[in-house]
Design a protein around this motif. Structure first.
Motif, mmCIF file in Angstrom:
data_model
loop_
_atom_site.group_PDB
_atom_site.id
_atom_site.type_symbol
_atom_site.label_atom_id
_atom_site.label_comp_id
_atom_site.label_asym_id
_atom_site.label_seq_id
_atom_site.Cartn_x
_atom_site.Cartn_y
_atom_site.Cartn_z
ATOM 1 N N THR A 1 -9.124 8.131 2.833
ATOM 2 C CA THR A 1 -8.699 7.295 1.717
ATOM 3 C C THR A 1 -9.040 5.847 2.020
ATOM 4 O O THR A 1 -8.749 5.351 3.114
ATOM 5 C CB THR A 1 -7.180 7.443 1.491
ATOM 6 N N ASP A 2 -9.657 5.163 1.056
ATOM 7 C CA ASP A 2 -10.056 3.770 1.281
ATOM 8 C C ASP A 2 -8.914 2.809 0.950
ATOM 9 O O ASP A 2 -7.823 3.222 0.539
ATOM 10 C CB ASP A 2 -11.330 3.427 0.509
ATOM 11 N N GLU A 3 -9.168 1.522 1.125
ATOM 12 C CA GLU A 3 -8.137 0.507 0.916
ATOM 13 C C GLU A 3 -7.627 0.495 -0.524
ATOM 14 O O GLU A 3 -6.477 0.135 -0.773
ATOM 15 C CB GLU A 3 -8.701 -0.877 1.292
ATOM 16 N N ASP A 4 -8.452 0.904 -1.476
ATOM 17 C CA ASP A 4 -8.060 0.933 -2.888
ATOM 18 C C ASP A 4 -7.329 2.212 -3.273
ATOM 19 O O ASP A 4 -7.125 2.483 -4.445
ATOM 20 C CB ASP A 4 -9.292 0.755 -3.783
ATOM 21 N N ARG A 5 -6.967 3.049 -2.284
ATOM 22 C CA ARG A 5 -6.191 4.285 -2.469
ATOM 23 C C ARG A 5 -7.010 5.443 -3.031
ATOM 24 O O ARG A 5 -6.454 6.463 -3.414
ATOM 25 C CB ARG A 5 -4.949 4.070 -3.339
ATOM 26 N N ASN A 6 -8.336 5.308 -3.093
ATOM 27 C CA ASN A 6 -9.195 6.409 -3.526
ATOM 28 C C ASN A 6 -9.496 7.301 -2.328
ATOM 29 O O ASN A 6 -9.868 6.804 -1.272
ATOM 30 C CB ASN A 6 -10.504 5.891 -4.117
ATOM 31 N N SER A 7 -9.347 8.606 -2.511
ATOM 32 C CA SER A 7 -9.658 9.558 -1.445
ATOM 33 C C SER A 7 -11.029 10.155 -1.687
ATOM 34 O O SER A 7 -11.385 10.462 -2.827
ATOM 35 C CB SER A 7 -8.593 10.662 -1.388
ATOM 36 N N ASN B 1 -4.482 7.857 -4.885
ATOM 37 C CA ASN B 1 -3.126 7.819 -4.334
ATOM 38 C C ASN B 1 -2.687 9.175 -3.788
ATOM 39 O O ASN B 1 -1.518 9.530 -3.861
ATOM 40 C CB ASN B 1 -2.142 7.310 -5.383
ATOM 41 N N VAL B 2 -3.640 9.950 -3.269
ATOM 42 C CA VAL B 2 -3.345 11.256 -2.687
ATOM 43 C C VAL B 2 -2.690 11.091 -1.322
ATOM 44 O O VAL B 2 -1.782 11.822 -0.966
ATOM 45 C CB VAL B 2 -4.632 12.102 -2.572
ATOM 46 N N PHE B 3 -3.156 10.100 -0.564
ATOM 47 C CA PHE B 3 -2.634 9.847 0.778
ATOM 48 C C PHE B 3 -1.630 8.708 0.720
ATOM 49 O O PHE B 3 -1.889 7.677 0.118
ATOM 50 C CB PHE B 3 -3.776 9.488 1.734
ATOM 51 N N ARG B 4 -0.497 8.904 1.355
ATOM 52 C CA ARG B 4 0.513 7.843 1.435
ATOM 53 C C ARG B 4 0.571 7.371 2.882
ATOM 54 O O ARG B 4 0.686 8.170 3.788
ATOM 55 C CB ARG B 4 1.861 8.369 1.005
ATOM 56 N N GLY B 5 0.505 6.098 3.076
ATOM 57 C CA GLY B 5 0.532 5.559 4.419
ATOM 58 C C GLY B 5 -0.583 4.549 4.599
ATOM 59 O O GLY B 5 -1.252 4.154 3.650
ATOM 60 N N ASN B 6 -0.805 4.115 5.827
ATOM 61 C CA ASN B 6 -1.840 3.149 6.150
ATOM 62 C C ASN B 6 -3.209 3.806 5.962
ATOM 63 O O ASN B 6 -3.535 4.781 6.637
ATOM 64 C CB ASN B 6 -1.662 2.673 7.593
ATOM 65 N N TRP B 7 -4.017 3.264 5.063
ATOM 66 C CA TRP B 7 -5.309 3.876 4.746
ATOM 67 C C TRP B 7 -6.199 3.985 5.978
ATOM 68 O O TRP B 7 -7.018 4.880 6.082
ATOM 69 C CB TRP B 7 -6.014 3.119 3.620
ATOM 70 N N ARG B 8 -6.032 3.097 6.947
ATOM 71 C CA ARG B 8 -6.847 3.132 8.166
ATOM 72 C C ARG B 8 -6.523 4.351 9.030
ATOM 73 O O ARG B 8 -7.266 4.690 9.932
ATOM 74 C CB ARG B 8 -6.679 1.845 8.962
ATOM 75 N N GLU B 9 -5.407 5.006 8.746
ATOM 76 C CA GLU B 9 -4.996 6.211 9.470
ATOM 77 C C GLU B 9 -5.154 7.471 8.612
ATOM 78 O O GLU B 9 -4.602 8.511 8.920
ATOM 79 C CB GLU B 9 -3.545 6.059 9.930
#
Length: 185
Positions: free
Chosen positions: A128-134, A168-176
């Protein structure tokens, strides 16, 4: 675009579908149950929780019981007639059909960041990127790493066509957010 997303889009979006299903006698006019199933799949992929949804905790250190959403309010999910509350939505997920049938969380100690059940076998990584797109990365593309013009996206050395997995599929720090497909045992 996945089929359930197309159906919801054709009706004018998720909120419009909710409005349609709230109409009296809707079951006599159209295949309301089919639309409900598409909306459930949409909620599963976008981590949206609504009343009566079946959910489970992700982590094994929490109990593995199947829970029912009683209501949601201000980013919180209340479960089991309001007896339990979850303020960190990254701790819960929608139960799969198999888990609903079994009445509990399945899968033992395999905890994943994404629901891989509807992802093509050709996909090896999701991030998932910084813009919340997976995004889905196919096998053979190499391990993705953070890059791009502003170091705000996952990229890899090989050229291929990226497939969008959702927002917004992933919740949390996008870098992880990078995850390799779990091995099936």
């Amino acid at each position: 675009m996945k089929f359930y997303e197309r159906v919801i889009s054709d009706f004018g979006g998720y909120e419009k579908c909710r409005d349609i299903l709230s109409q009296p006698n809707i079951d006599f006019i159209m295949n309301a149950q089919g639309l409900r199933e598409h909306m459930l799949e949409y909620r599963r992929q976008h981590n949206i929780f609504e009343e009566s949804d079946k959910i489970v905790f992700i982590d094994d250190f929490m109990h593995g019981e199947l829970m029912t959403v009683a209501w949601t309010r201000k980013g919180e999910v209340w479960m089991d007639e309001g007896a339990k509350r979850c303020t960190d939505l990254s701790m819960i997920r929608h139960a799969t059909d198999a888990e609903i049938k079994a009445g509990k969380r399945l899968g033992g100690s395999v905890v994943t960041k994404y629901d891989w059940s509807n992802v093509s076998d050709e996909v090896e990584w999701i991030a998932t990127d910084e813009d919340r797109n997976s995004w889905l990365f196919p096998s053979g593309s190499g391990k993705p790493f953070i890059g791009g013009e502003d170091d705000d996206a996952w990229v890899c050395d090989e050229e291929f066509t990226l497939e969008h997995h959702g927002y917004n599929v992933f919740r949390g720090n996008w870098r992880e957010s990078l995850e390799k497909r779990p091995e099936v045992k």
